[in-house]
Every structure is written in structure tokens, then in C-alpha cells.
Design an enzyme around this catalytic site. Structure first.
Site, PDB file in Angstrom:
ATOM      1  CD  GLU A  43     -61.644  46.640  21.491  1.00 35.83           C
ATOM      2  OE1 GLU A  43     -60.378  47.161  21.267  1.00 35.83           O
ATOM      3  OE2 GLU A  43     -61.934  45.792  20.749  1.00 35.83           O
TER       4      GLU A  43
ATOM      5  CG  HIS B 219     -50.412  46.177  25.413  1.00 36.90           C
ATOM      6  ND1 HIS B 219     -50.348  45.138  24.284  1.00 36.90           N
ATOM      7  CD2 HIS B 219     -49.002  46.039  25.750  1.00 36.90           C
ATOM      8  CE1 HIS B 219     -49.143  44.578  23.935  1.00 36.90           C
ATOM      9  NE2 HIS B 219     -48.356  45.244  25.055  1.00 36.90           N
TER      10      HIS B 219
END
Length: 673
Positions: free
Chosen positions: A465, A471
Site C-alpha cells: 500500500e 505513486h
């Protein structure tokens, strides 16, 4: 009454003022925000000025700020801290939001402006990112039905509205089944469990006011219970309840919802000219076509099934050695696999777990990000939506990058699973904004005064996660619609699954896997055993995943089935599903597929991305250093910072120079011939 959702947020980093927000604020805020957004859309669509990128596409990018604020707060709470009132609001909001979206995509004047720009795109002198945003906007409108006419428009609107309602109901049914079931543990049954499982059971009992330890359907409790309880009858009870979620009859049964959802998706695809929903959905993904997905999954399925068969034979012999007749059952696998791991790898989860403290694993994930990408993490003292949440400011070279929020513990008000979401995405136009990113997990909460301990799989989930969060946080694009994780579904798992590899780096474990009581580092021999068993039981985990992905694909390819459970059974029989392994997500619990369109016909995406992540980490291995500066910079510049501003395949090629094959994946899972 002043509504904090509609005011300017003067909080640090303009984060939502959670302490001021009440459930009663959401409904009126949504009405006003929807009205404001629609007014902005009409102003764009009805502008007397000739369509330009700036007054149409960029203006749309900037529209709906108030709506984004309302929804980012509401859905963060609805997923992570649900209440009956919030569930009621969610049921009310779903059709309204669907109608709002349909009204925008059906706005002929707006679509005409977009179409005009699209047809003149070669003359507009757009930057590569602007050209990409225009393409995605035009494609999104067409795929939403903007080109439909007459009765087709109304039918599409009805279909999307009903799908939104069904998706919400599916999730709420699942949450209710998970939160309602509980199994009390006697003193004897509790005593047979490792200390960390006992602690989790007591904490769960305290949370539910049960006056004693319990097993719940939270994955962080039921999975270790299935691993460690020698009571076969209790394991069966727990497994049966776990497998029956969403299929218990009555108001929370999801089987009918699944069937209706599949039929509506088929109708949607046919309206848009596609033979089935799988072809519609996969058109915009890296895979492109259903046959490409099936080909990848079957390349992995056969060696995984073969390995699982060998493992099942060994586990069944262990079952018989305990003087239990009959075949190995799904409630037996984890228990005997854990016993086997102790023998073959000299690994005991109860001995291992104290070395995986939650706080130390958070530190490890941050440390890797510091070494790879130069990020720093500064704790923040902010009022958040739940007392379990924590926040950090993320900086690089002393400059603000993002706010990161971690919500790590399981609770009855939180839906199952783990996820990453952005309350605000990164952008530079129409205005500069930095990301606010949340990781939500479901780790067992310890009793007061004790450290939170993770399994090795839990630690991997934390890294996974956080890879998604990176990202989002490292995004460096102009427009929010292509920032962060706004990428092809079968590309979005690349950064998250790639980041998992750093958990297995020996020097990371040597530094951060420290014992909860003594503070000592994990002994070298134990570290070697952990890494040596990295692919242990991979046949099981691969089979349960790939079976789910194949069922998902079959649901959406060809004619929609009238009986999803029968279709599931047919697919599993066709591929030869091992008797003692259940699907990771059986149909009535398959929220990835039925909570919304996100992973529908796309659950394969984890495997598609894994082909790339296995190959991508090899780039660091080829450089001779898992923290190689040049390789990390190339990864950040080409993949992590680019969001969806370029085609996913082009991004990967720019990082690696070639597209990968399945060999690295099979090798990484220990399934290579």
C-alpha cells in the site's frame, strides 16, 4: 448553520477539518456542490467563445472543487469508519452521483466542444501531456455514452444508476455479514493459540463488548486462527462463516446483486457496440483483449496447480497422521501448512512475529523511500477522522511534497482489505496542489500497552500500500486527471508490488526487524530462514488468486450468466480447482469486482503487473544494489512521477528498455520449471 465542507479550509496543508465535520453536513453539502459543479459545466458547454484547450479541457479539470472536497471526506469515512447513518447517506448518494455523471456525459454542447478539439488536435500545438488529457477526455466521454442518441441515452442513464446502487449495496451487505459474525473462545481453546493470536482475540472481544476473547471475520484474526488452532471443529466453523459472507440468505445476500450487475454490464457494453463487457473494459488496458489475459493466467495456473497438488499430498498425510480420516479440507490447509513450515524451514510464526512490529515496519517503508527517492517523513499532530490514524508531512530537500495518513488497525466499522486513496491529487494546473494520501489496512489492534505485531504477509501488505502511496506522492504532472495512480488498471499495481521487494532486502530486515521485547535485531539464522521460505506455500496463494481472476474474466466474457454461482462452479471444474483451496474471493464476497467497475474483468491486473514488477526489480539486481541511485532515479522519472500522462507501455519501456515475459514472475514465485 455554517457547513465546514463548503468553507475554505484554513487548516495546515488545507486538510479536511475532521473535528468540525458532522454526518448532518454531508447531504446539504452534496446538493450545493453538485449544483455548483453543474453550473461550471454549463458555463463551459455554453460559452460563446470558440473551443480551445484552455477554455474547455483545462476548465473541466478545474471544475468541481467543492464536490471533490465533499466526496473525498465522505468516502474516506464511509470506507474506513462506517456508521448506519453514513451507510444510509451512501445509498442515497450513489444514484445522485450517477445521475450527475450521466448528465455531464450526455451534455451535447459540451461533447461537441470536446469533439471539435479532438478533430482539430493536430493543429492545436498541444504539449504531449495536453494531447494525452484531450485523448483521455474524449475517449472517456465516448465510452460513457456521449455519442448515444434517443432512447439509448435514457437506457444508459438507467443502467449506470442501477449499477451504482447495486455496488453500494454489495459492499454494505458484506460489511454487515463480516461485522455481525463472532465466535467466542473458551479458555481452553484460547490457551492453545500463540500469544499474539490470544492478544488479538482479546482486543476484538473488548472492541465488541463481548466480555471475553472472540474470533471475528477480520482477516487479521481469522487467518492466524486458521493457522494455529488445533481444534478442527472450530476451524471449520470459522472457515464456513468466512466462506459464507454475502451468501447467507436474507437482506445481505449478494448473489442476486452479482447476477443483476453482470446483466447490466452486458447491456452497457452492447449499447456502446462491444460484444461483451470484457472487450469493453479491456480496450483501455495494457492487456487489450480477453485472450491476452487468459493466456497469462493459464501460463501461471498450470505450474501453480501442479505445485499445490504436491503440497496437498503432503498436508493430507499430516492430517491422516493425526488420525483424521477423509480428505484435506479448506479449513485444514493453513493449519497443516504452518506445521509443515515449522518442520521444513524451522520457522514458527509465533517466534517470528515479535520481530515485525508495526512501528518498525512503518519506519522500514519510510527508510527505503528515503534511500531510493530522497523523501523525509515528519510526524504531524492533526485532528483526523479516527483516533487510530496518524499523519506525516513528506518532504524532499526540505520542500513540502505531500501529507501521508496511515490508518492501520482493523475495526468493525472498517470494510475488509487494504487500500490507498488520495483525498487530493497532485497537479500544477489550473492551480498548484500537493497530494494528501491515505493508506488503510486491517491489522490486528493490540491490547493496551502492547506493541502491534504483524505477520510477514501483513508487513508485505504495508509495503504494497505504501508503494501505491509513493505513486501518488511522487507524481509530477500538470493535470490531476492523469496524476498519481490515474493509470491503466493493469499498470496501477506495478509500483505497489514492486515496492514489496524491498521488504525482502536482507539489510532492511537486519535493521528494522527488531524484537518487540528485547529490541534485538533478528538473528542471522532466522533472517536466512525467512528469506529462504519466501516462496513457501506459493502454490496455494497463486491458485486461490488465479482462480478468482479466471472466474472474473469468465463472468464478463460472452453472454452474461443468469446464475453466477453456477458459472463459478463451472469455471472451477473446468480448470481443475483443488478441493482443499477456496477462491481468494468467491462471488458473494468479490468486492473488487462487484463494488464497482474498478477491477471488473480486471482482477488479473495484479498478475499482469507482477510480470513487470519481477522484471523491474531485476534492474536493481543487475545494477548490483537494491538502492542503486541511478536505477531509482530512472524509476521515479519514468514511472512514479508520470502518472497517466503517457501510455503505460511506453512508461515501462522508458524504464526497462523492453517488455517482460512471464519467466521472472514464475521464478519469483518459485514456480519455474
Amino acid at each position: 448553520m455554517t457547513n465546514p465542507l463548503l468553507q475554505a479550509w484554513t487548516t495546515p496543508f488545507q486538510i479536511a477539518p475532521f473535528a468540525e465535520i458532522e454526518d448532518e453536513h454531508f447531504a446539504p453539502a452534496l446538493v450545493e456542490a453538485l449544483h455548483a459543479h453543474m453550473a461550471e459545466i454549463h458555463a463551459i458547454a455554453d460559452s460563446p467563445d470558440a473551443p480551445m484547450f484552455e477554455n474547455t479541457i483545462e476548465a473541466m479539470e478545474g471544475a468541481g472543487e467543492a464536490l471533490d472536497k465533499v466526496l473525498s471526506v465522505f468516502y474516506s469515512l464511509a470506507g474506513a469508519d462506517s456508521t448506519p447513518k453514513r451507510q444510509e447517506l451512501q445509498r442515497d448518494f450513489s444514484p445522485k452521483l450517477s445521475a450527475h455523471s450521466s448528465a455531464i456525459s450526455a451534455n451535447k454542447a459540451l461533447f461537441k466542444r470536446i469533439e471539435t478539439l479532438w478533430n482539430a488536435r493536430d493543429t492545436l500545438d498541444l504539449s504531449p501531456e495536453q494531447a494525452r488529457v484531450l485523448m483521455l477526455t474524449h475517449r472517456g466521454f465516448v465510452r460513457s455514452g456521449a455519442a448515444l442518441t434517443g432512447e439509448q441515452v435514457d437506457l444508459m442513464k438507467e443502467v449506470k444508476s442501477r449499477l451504482a446502487t447495486l455496488g453500494t449495496q454489495f459492499v454494505q451487505n458484506l460489511l454487515k455479514d463480516e461485522s455481525d459474525w463472532v465466535m467466542r473462545l473458551s479458555d481452553d481453546a484460547l490457551a492453545e493459540l500463540p500469544d499474539f493470536v490470544q492478544d488479538a482475540a482479546r482486543a476484538a472481544g473488548d472492541e465488541m463488548d463481548m466480555d471475553g476473547p472472540v474470533v471475528t471475520l477480520s482477516r487479521s484474526i481469522i487467518v492466524p486462527f486458521l493457522q494455529f488452532s488445533p481444534r478442527r471443529d472450530l476451524r471449520k466453523n470459522a472457515y464456513d462463516a468466512w466462506a459464507a459472507r454475502g451468501a447467507n440468505g436474507g437482506d445481505t445476500d449478494n448473489r442476486g446483486i452479482a447476477g443483476e450487475t453482470l446483466k447490466l454490464r452486458e447491456t452497457r457494453a452492447h449499447l456502446l457496440g462491444y460484444p461483451d463487457f470484457a472487450h469493453y473494459k479491456l480496450e483501455t488496458e495494457m492487456a487489450g483483449k480477453p485472450f491476452a489475459v487468459r493466456d497469462l493466467l493459464m501460463q501461471v495456473w498450470e505450474p501453480a496447480k501442479a505445485q499445490a497438488g504436491k503440497d496437498a499430498d503432503i498436508l493430507e498425510k499430516m492430517l491422516h497422521a493425526d488420525e483424521i480420516d477423509g480428505p484435506l479440507e479448506p479449513w485444514d490447509w493453513r493449519y497443516y501448512s504452518e506445521q509443515r513450515r515449522k518442520v521444513e524451514h524451522d520457522l514458527d510464526e509465533a517466534v517470528l512475529k515479535p520481530y515485525f512490529q508495526l512501528d518498525r515496519m512503518i519506519d522500514a517503508s519510510f527508510s527505503c523511500a528515503t534511500r531510493l527517492f530522497g523523501l523525509e517523513f515528519k510526524p504531524l499532530d492533526l485532528p483526523l477522522y479516527h483516533e487510530d490514524c496518524r499523519a506525516w508531512e513528506v518532504l524532499r530537500d526540505g520542500e513540502h511534497v505531500a501529507v501521508f495518513i496511515g490508518d492501520y488497525f482493523a475495526r468493525g466499522s472498517k470494510r475488509s482489505g487494504a487500500w490507498c486513496s488520495a483525498m487530493r491529487g497532485q497537479a500544477r494546473k489550473p492551480k498548484v496542489q500537493s497530494p494528501i494520501v491515505i493508506n488503510v489496512c486491517n491489522f490486528a489492534k493490540p491490547s493496551a500497552g502492547k506493541p502491534a505485531l504483524l505477520s510477514y504477509d501483513d508487513a508485505r501488505t504495508l509495503f504494497h500500500e505504501f508503494g501505491h502511496a509513493l505513486h501518488q506522492m511522487l507524481s509530477d504532472v500538470e493535470y490531476e486527471s492523469v496524476s498519481g495512480t490515474s493509470v491503466a488498471r493493469d499498470f496501477v499495481e506495478l509500483p505497489s508490488q514492486l515496492y514489496e521487494h524491498w521488504l525482502d532486502v536482507p539489510e532492511v530486515l537486519a535493521e528494522f526487524a527488531t524484537h518487540a521485547e528485547t529490541g534485538e535485531a533478528m538473528p542471522q539464522d532466522l533472517l536466512d530462514k525467512v528469506l529462504g521460505a519466501a516462496t513457501y506455500d506459493m502454490g496455494f496463494s497463486t491458485v486461490e488468486y488465479v482462480a478468482s481472476a479466471l472466474v472474473d474474466l469468465a463472468f464478463h466474457e460472452g453472454d452474461a450468466t443468469a446464475d453466477p454461482m453456477q458459472k463459478q462452479a463451472e469455471v472451477l471444474a473446468e480448470i481443475g480447482m483443488p478441493h482443499a483451496i477456496g477462491m481468494r474471493h468467491a462471488t458473494p464476497q468479490f468486492a473488487h469486482v462487484f463494488a464497482g467497475d474498478g477491477y471488473s474483468s480486471g482482477y488479473y491486473s495484479y498478475m499482469w503487473s507482477e510480470v513487470m514488477d519481477a522484471d523491474a526489480f531485476e534492474a536493481f539486481e543487475e545494477a548490483g544494489d537494491p538502492f542503486d541511485t541511478e536505477t531509482a532515479k530512472r524509476l521515479a522519472d519514468t514511472v512514479l512521477s508520470s502518472g497517466g500522462s503517457k501510455d503505460a507501455g511506453a512508461l515501462y519501456l522508458s524504464f526497462r528498455g523492453r517488455m517482460p515475459g512471464v519467466d521472472a514472475l514464475l521464478k519469483g514465485r518459485g514456480l519455474a520449471a
